[in-house]
Design a protein around this motif. Structure first.
Motif, PDB file in Angstrom:
ATOM      1  N   LEU A 134     -59.555   9.432 -69.676  1.00  0.00           N
ATOM      2  CA  LEU A 134     -58.377   8.861 -69.838  1.00  0.00           C
ATOM      3  C   LEU A 134     -58.160   7.802 -71.206  1.00  0.00           C
ATOM      4  N   VAL A 135     -59.012   7.672 -71.986  1.00  0.00           N
ATOM      5  CA  VAL A 135     -58.867   7.003 -73.262  1.00  0.00           C
ATOM      6  C   VAL A 135     -58.555   5.426 -72.865  1.00  0.00           C
ATOM      7  N   PRO A 136     -59.128   4.825 -72.261  1.00  0.00           N
ATOM      8  CA  PRO A 136     -59.035   3.260 -72.209  1.00  0.00           C
ATOM      9  C   PRO A 136     -58.832   2.728 -73.501  1.00  0.00           C
ATOM     10  N   VAL A 159     -54.072   6.546 -72.908  1.00  0.00           N
ATOM     11  CA  VAL A 159     -53.395   7.308 -74.092  1.00  0.00           C
ATOM     12  C   VAL A 159     -52.070   7.873 -73.505  1.00  0.00           C
ATOM     13  N   PRO A 160     -50.970   7.283 -74.026  1.00  0.00           N
ATOM     14  CA  PRO A 160     -49.459   7.841 -73.885  1.00  0.00           C
ATOM     15  C   PRO A 160     -49.047   9.224 -74.470  1.00  0.00           C
ATOM     16  N   SER A 161     -49.814   9.546 -75.524  1.00  0.00           N
ATOM     17  CA  SER A 161     -49.453  10.620 -76.396  1.00  0.00           C
ATOM     18  C   SER A 161     -50.731  11.534 -76.670  1.00  0.00           C
ATOM     19  N   PRO A 162     -51.075  12.360 -75.825  1.00  0.00           N
ATOM     20  CA  PRO A 162     -52.339  13.087 -75.819  1.00  0.00           C
ATOM     21  C   PRO A 162     -52.381  14.186 -77.131  1.00  0.00           C
ATOM     22  N   PRO A 205     -56.188  -1.049 -79.391  1.00  0.00           N
ATOM     23  CA  PRO A 205     -56.091   0.103 -79.086  1.00  0.00           C
ATOM     24  C   PRO A 205     -56.926   1.305 -80.034  1.00  0.00           C
ATOM     25  N   ALA A 206     -57.098   0.643 -81.107  1.00  0.00           N
ATOM     26  CA  ALA A 206     -57.757   1.713 -82.066  1.00  0.00           C
ATOM     27  C   ALA A 206     -59.129   1.903 -81.625  1.00  0.00           C
TER      28      ALA A 206
END
Length: 336
Positions: free
Chosen positions: A11-13, A52-55, A19-20
């Motif tokens: 899910l890329v928390p 991540v909102p833009s996979p 965020p990086a």
């Protein structure tokens, strides 16, 4: 039946202020997953959350540090998307990856309050179509459907106009999946010859079904709905937490995590929604659970979901267990 493919879902928390770090860790995990021989890595879309909102953008980066592993979405809610722009983005990432994208899609109407929906979807969103037709439109665009008659070339500037979405990536339109959680959505995915993604949230529709049987019913309905002589492709995704080779502090954290989540799995919600119990334990215990699970028995792909709340050291330990112990015990062979 041994799984044909094993992958993981991330899910890329990330944190609000950094965020990086989350994106860098995702790149590290996908690189490791490929090195370990896993077949696929999947990203889940998170809007207005710390995920991540833009996979598809991240797939552009992942395409440059991996060469073999499939890159999947589980899933993109297309109600947030313009199908034309999404087609351009998916095709661009697919070209960059050498044809490795496995886009998973879902549809549902807007779920925010009206004021926020105006911002997200634009005013007049109540009149927009948020049905399966959006997925059908996206597939037509990815297939290279002609959208216009080209104007006559005027002799200057080069002939740069196209009649279709560019770039065109051959085969991408045939690699779409539908994220399903009901008999209706499973049947629709089959009738459209899409792949079927089922996860740890589902719907009981034939009485008080236990989770794996409800999901198995959906997989069976999907298979029945496929065009003749087409076998389809089914992926079952569940939260799987192996404790082998974990430190004592990790095991304690894993157990507390599962204990806090499991009460929600013991009841049917008013909507009929049911939630799978997380699979936690030794590799031997996890394998035993999987081989006795009716949904896993009917799947082609197993996707092991990495818990959102954990960290890079935990996820790394889990990937090693999936590839080196759990997968082989299920009869799967790593691709190295």
């Amino acid at each position: 039946m041994a799984p044909q493919n094993i992958g993981f879902l991330h899910l890329v928390p990330f944190t609000r202020d950094n965020p990086a770090q989350g994106f860098d860790e995702a790149i590290e995990l996908f690189t490791l997953g490929e090195k370990l021989g896993l077949n696929s890595g999947w990203l889940r879309t998170r809007h207005m959350q710390y995920g991540v909102p833009s996979p598809v953008v991240l797939f552009g980066a992942l395409s440059q540090v991996t060469s073999r592993i499939e890159l999947g979405n589980a899933v993109i809610p297309v109600g947030f998307e313009n199908p034309f722009r999404l087609a351009e983005d998916l095709a661009t990432a697919d070209v960059l990856s050498g044809g490795r994208l496995q886009p998973g899609l879902s549809v549902h109407p807007p779920q925010y309050d009206e004021t926020l929906n105006d911002t997200v979807h634009g005013k007049g969103w109540q009149q927009q179509d948020f049905s399966y037709e959006r997925i059908q439109q996206l597939r037509s665009l990815l297939a290279g459907e002609s959208l216009r008659d080209l104007p006559e070339y005027q002799g200057f500037g080069g002939q740069i106009d196209s009649d279709r979405v560019e770039p065109y990536s051959e085969g991408l339109a045939d690699r779409l999946w539908c994220g399903a959680g009901s008999l209706k959505s499973a049947a629709w995915a089959g009738s459209e010859n899409l792949g079927l993604l089922v996860s740890n949230i589902s719907k009981a529709e034939e009485g008080k079904e236990i989770f794996d049987q409800a999901q198995r019913n959906q997989i069976d309905r999907y298979r029945e709905s496929l065009p003749e002589h087409i076998s389809g492709r089914v992926a079952v995704a569940r939260v799987v937490v192996p404790t082998d080779n974990a430190t004592a502090s990790q095991v304690e954290k894993y157990v507390q995590y599962a204990q806090a989540r499991n009460p929600r799995t013991k009841k049917h919600l008013p909507s009929g929604t049911i939630i799978a119990k997380d699979i936690i334990g030794s590799s031997e215990e996890i394998v035993e659970t999987i081989v006795n699970d009716a949904a896993f028995q009917a799947a082609d792909d197993y996707i092991f979901e990495l818990p959102f709340e954990f960290g890079i050291e935990d996820w790394t330990q889990m990937l090693h267990e999936f590839a080196e112990n759990i997968g082989p015990a299920l009869g799967w062979t790593a691709t190295l």
